[in-house]
Motif scaffolding. Structure first.
Motif, mmCIF file in Angstrom:
data_model
loop_
_atom_site.group_PDB
_atom_site.id
_atom_site.type_symbol
_atom_site.label_atom_id
_atom_site.label_comp_id
_atom_site.label_asym_id
_atom_site.label_seq_id
_atom_site.Cartn_x
_atom_site.Cartn_y
_atom_site.Cartn_z
ATOM 1 N N THR A 183 0.835 -1.205 0.000
ATOM 2 C CA THR A 183 0.000 0.000 0.000
ATOM 3 C C THR A 183 0.869 1.253 0.000
ATOM 4 O O THR A 183 0.646 2.184 -0.778
ATOM 5 C CB THR A 183 -0.926 -0.001 1.236
ATOM 6 N N TRP A 210 2.631 1.680 -3.289
ATOM 7 C CA TRP A 210 1.717 2.216 -4.303
ATOM 8 C C TRP A 210 1.535 3.721 -4.122
ATOM 9 O O TRP A 210 1.504 4.482 -5.088
ATOM 10 C CB TRP A 210 0.362 1.509 -4.200
ATOM 11 N N ARG A 211 1.428 4.141 -2.857
ATOM 12 C CA ARG A 211 1.223 5.561 -2.590
ATOM 13 C C ARG A 211 2.422 6.397 -3.020
ATOM 14 O O ARG A 211 2.275 7.486 -3.559
ATOM 15 C CB ARG A 211 1.006 5.783 -1.088
ATOM 16 N N LEU A 212 3.627 5.865 -2.748
ATOM 17 C CA LEU A 212 4.825 6.698 -2.937
ATOM 18 C C LEU A 212 5.559 6.422 -4.245
ATOM 19 O O LEU A 212 6.286 7.279 -4.736
ATOM 20 C CB LEU A 212 5.777 6.498 -1.755
ATOM 21 N N ARG A 213 5.377 5.209 -4.792
ATOM 22 C CA ARG A 213 6.061 4.915 -6.060
ATOM 23 C C ARG A 213 5.058 4.273 -7.015
ATOM 24 O O ARG A 213 4.124 4.912 -7.434
ATOM 25 C CB ARG A 213 7.259 4.006 -5.802
ATOM 26 N N HIS A 214 5.250 2.997 -7.325
ATOM 27 C CA HIS A 214 4.271 2.292 -8.151
ATOM 28 C C HIS A 214 4.408 0.797 -7.872
ATOM 29 O O HIS A 214 5.395 0.355 -7.277
ATOM 30 C CB HIS A 214 4.530 2.575 -9.627
ATOM 31 N N LEU A 221 -1.244 -7.869 -3.908
ATOM 32 C CA LEU A 221 -2.059 -7.033 -3.019
ATOM 33 C C LEU A 221 -3.539 -7.396 -3.141
ATOM 34 O O LEU A 221 -4.261 -7.482 -2.137
ATOM 35 C CB LEU A 221 -1.836 -5.558 -3.341
ATOM 36 N N LEU A 260 -4.421 0.599 5.084
ATOM 37 C CA LEU A 260 -4.608 1.993 4.658
ATOM 38 C C LEU A 260 -4.190 2.966 5.747
ATOM 39 O O LEU A 260 -3.562 3.986 5.477
ATOM 40 C CB LEU A 260 -6.075 2.233 4.268
ATOM 41 N N VAL A 277 0.369 4.613 7.605
ATOM 42 C CA VAL A 277 0.753 5.913 8.178
ATOM 43 C C VAL A 277 1.521 5.675 9.477
ATOM 44 O O VAL A 277 2.556 6.314 9.737
ATOM 45 C CB VAL A 277 -0.510 6.776 8.437
ATOM 46 N N LEU A 305 4.959 4.666 8.627
ATOM 47 C CA LEU A 305 5.789 5.788 8.182
ATOM 48 C C LEU A 305 6.235 6.652 9.368
ATOM 49 O O LEU A 305 7.374 7.116 9.415
ATOM 50 C CB LEU A 305 5.016 6.650 7.171
ATOM 51 N N GLY A 311 10.060 7.467 10.662
ATOM 52 C CA GLY A 311 10.569 8.787 11.055
ATOM 53 C C GLY A 311 11.232 8.731 12.415
ATOM 54 O O GLY A 311 12.292 9.318 12.633
#
Lengths: 400, 186
Positions: free
Chosen positions: A292, A295-299, A308, A320, A324, A327, A331
């Motif tokens: 997921t 997909w959001r950040l690259r492909h 998936l 979904l 977050v 991520l 950080g």
């Protein structure tokens, strides 16, 4: 169909060794002695339970049909079990050599045991909150006036703490009757602790928390003890050699980083991930989240898109928002690296290179710098070399 | 699954957060280049609030070999050439090389030095101060002091005949005043 099949004595033995555990709406069927598990619907679980109760294949098929609410093909399911290796002969090495009985192990993970762990964890948090002077910094690692000696002494301490963490996972597994292994071995030049808890999937989810949290429970207890000793020293309750106090400071640094890592490094499937995935009743949250976020950040490639899509709806919908969280964890890990690892590595490496730049073969500090250079190279470039070697071996077909 | 425009929203959000993180991170305040090579002399804007101000020396990182020829403008030093690594604060029972103590000062710490043959009650009193400020103070014997005690912070020196309340005042006033850069009011 099923009436013409018979069950051999060996297969009866295999069926008897099979575990059946609920897992949400489904069930896990497994052979702990072979470390093989499959996920089946309730009818499949009932099928196996009937066979374990000495029922025939026809009886098991009929009972499974009742649970499913429609006729089922018992012969096909039986063939599926065989194909998954769940009807193979029992492992001769299973359940042997475990000197710690579940009964003994449970003494460490009963109500009293978890109360102790929670008390020490609360104590550690309270001390760190109330006494900023006891919070670790990267300088805590240089607890001797010699940075190289500090690192060389911290290395075995860190390994011992890591070993205790892993062993506590294993012990908690034993308390739940798991017969997984705990091994100390070398991966290339690295000493590694391996705890095999794969059998945990055969436990109901609520019983998995103990083994998953046991390592952190031990880390928290040791952290609480170390902080308590440092606090007692400052308050004059006990006397400690000054170097012991500073060594305890280095231990606090290691344990705090280890515990934060367990919750921040969710992207590496650590203990925190195991706890959360279990709580969220997910089966493949790691891949769902990775794909997921990718997909959001690259492909995604076509194969990844198919992978998936094949993951359960529950895992995908959880991914979904879990993406977050992952991520944010990344950080936090980056923050830890910048605040703790980077200053330590730069300070030590600059010292090493400064001493190697003007070599004095008669000086002890020169040879310690050589040793530190080898250590830093092993820590930071070793894994890369091992990964390259593994890739080359895989390419030419050499088994790992 | 989410739709394509939201994908750009994700990419932009993550990029903005990453950039914000990097600009806020210690990479800037610790001045990475300074971490590996040391730094030039940067004078303070105000005199030391406790003790005497000592001129700030250029403070490069040096090797063990170079430490034998390093020179300072005070005893004990308050700035100047130092080792690239620092040390944990706390109580030390053996003397610490100047190159190491100076790096601790560069990190905002306070060094308290006493003679090798200091009376037990002097050492005991200083140990209590070091325990009360254990994340700020490095306490160690120092061969360059014959009598009394010496307190150092980056660019500041206080010499006392024996421990009194000024020790604590020096620690409170000067700890963290300089940390690879002066505080705004320093």
């Amino acid at each position: 169909m099923t009436q013409v099949l018979t069950i051999s004595a060996e297969q009866r033995q295999a069926i008897a060794q099979m575990v059946v555990a609920p897992d949400g709406a489904d069930f896990v069927l497994g052979r702990p002695d072979l470390n093989r598990y499959v996920c089946v619907p309730a009818a499949g679980a009932e099928f196996v339970r009937q066979l374990q109760a000495e029922g025939s294949l026809a009886q098991a098929t009929a009972r499974a049909g009742e649970v499913a609410g429609e006729p089922v093909d018992g012969a096909e399911f039986w063939a599926g079990l065989a194909e998954a290796g769940l009807l193979d002969a029992p492992s001769k090495t299973s359940s042997s050599g475990y000197r710690i009985s579940p009964r003994l192990a449970r003494r460490f993970f009963g109500r009293a045991g978890w109360s102790v762990y929670l008390t020490f964890a609360a104590l550690a948090i309270s001390i760190l909150a109330a006494r900023p002077d006891l919070r670790p910094t990267f300088e805590s690692a240089w607890f001797l006036a010699d940075p190289i000696l500090s690192l060389l002494l911290i290395l075995p301490v860190g390994l011992a703490l890591s070993g205790v963490h892993e062993w506590w996972h294993w012990l908690a597994g034993r308390a739940e009757g798991i017969t997984g292994s705990f091994r100390v071995s070398f991966r290339g030049p690295y000493l590694v602790f391996e705890t095999d808890l794969t059998q945990i999937v055969a436990l109901p989810r609520r019983r998995r928390y103990g083994p998953f949290l046991a390592g952190m429970a031990m880390d928290s207890s040791l952290l609480g003890l170390a902080l308590l000793a440092r606090l007692a020293f400052r308050l004059g309750w006990i006397t400690l050699p000054a170097v012991t106090d500073r060594l305890l400071g280095a231990i606090v640094l290691i344990l705090v980083l280890a515990i934060v890592w367990q919750w921040a490094g969710l992207f590496l499937r650590n203990d925190g991930y195991a706890v959360l995935a279990n709580f969220l009743r997910c089966h493949n949250l790691y891949r769902a989240t990775f794909l997921t976020n990718k997909w959001r950040l690259r492909h995604l490639t076509e194969a990844e898109q198919a992978e998936l899509a094949a993951i359960s709806e529950r895992d995908r919908s959880t991914a979904l928002w879990f993406g977050v969280v992952q991520l944010i964890g990344m950080g936090l890990v980056a923050w830890m690296m910048l605040n703790f690892a980077l200053p330590l590595v730069i300070g030590t490496a600059a010292w090493v290179f400064a001493n190697l730049r003007s070599p004095d073969l008669t000086a002890g500090v020169f040879w310690k710098s050589v040793l530190a250079l080898l250590y830093l190279a092993a820590v930071y470039f070793g894994p890369l070399l091992l990964a390259v070697r593994q890739r080359l071996r895989t390419r030419i077909g050499v088994p790992s | 699954m989410i739709t394509s425009p939201r994908r750009w929203w994700w990419r932009t959000t993550v990029a903005v957060i990453a950039l914000g993180f990097l600009s806020w991170s210690p990479l800037r305040s610790w001045q990475l280049a300074g971490l590996s090579g040391g730094q030039a002399a940067i004078p303070a804007g105000f005199p030391c609030p406790q003790g005497q101000s000592i001129e700030i020396l250029p403070s490069p990182h040096i090797s063990w070999d170079e430490a034998s020829t390093a020179s300072y403008n005070s005893v004990p030093p308050t700035s100047g050439p130092h080792f690239p690594f620092s040390l944990a604060t706390g109580i030390y029972t053996d003397p610490i090389p100047d190159g190491l103590t100076v790096h601790a000062l560069e990190h905002g710490h306070i060094a308290i030095h006493y003679p090798l043959d200091a009376p037990k009650q002097t050492v005991a009193a200083l140990r209590e101060v070091a325990k009360r400020h254990s994340d700020q103070v490095v306490l160690a014997p120092y061969a360059g002091i014959i009598k009394g005690i010496a307190l150092t912070a980056w660019g500041c020196l206080l010499l006392l005949e024996k421990p009194d309340e000024r020790v604590e005042e020096f620690v409170v006033a000067l700890a963290g005043r300089y940390r690879h850069g002066w505080k705004a009011d320093a």
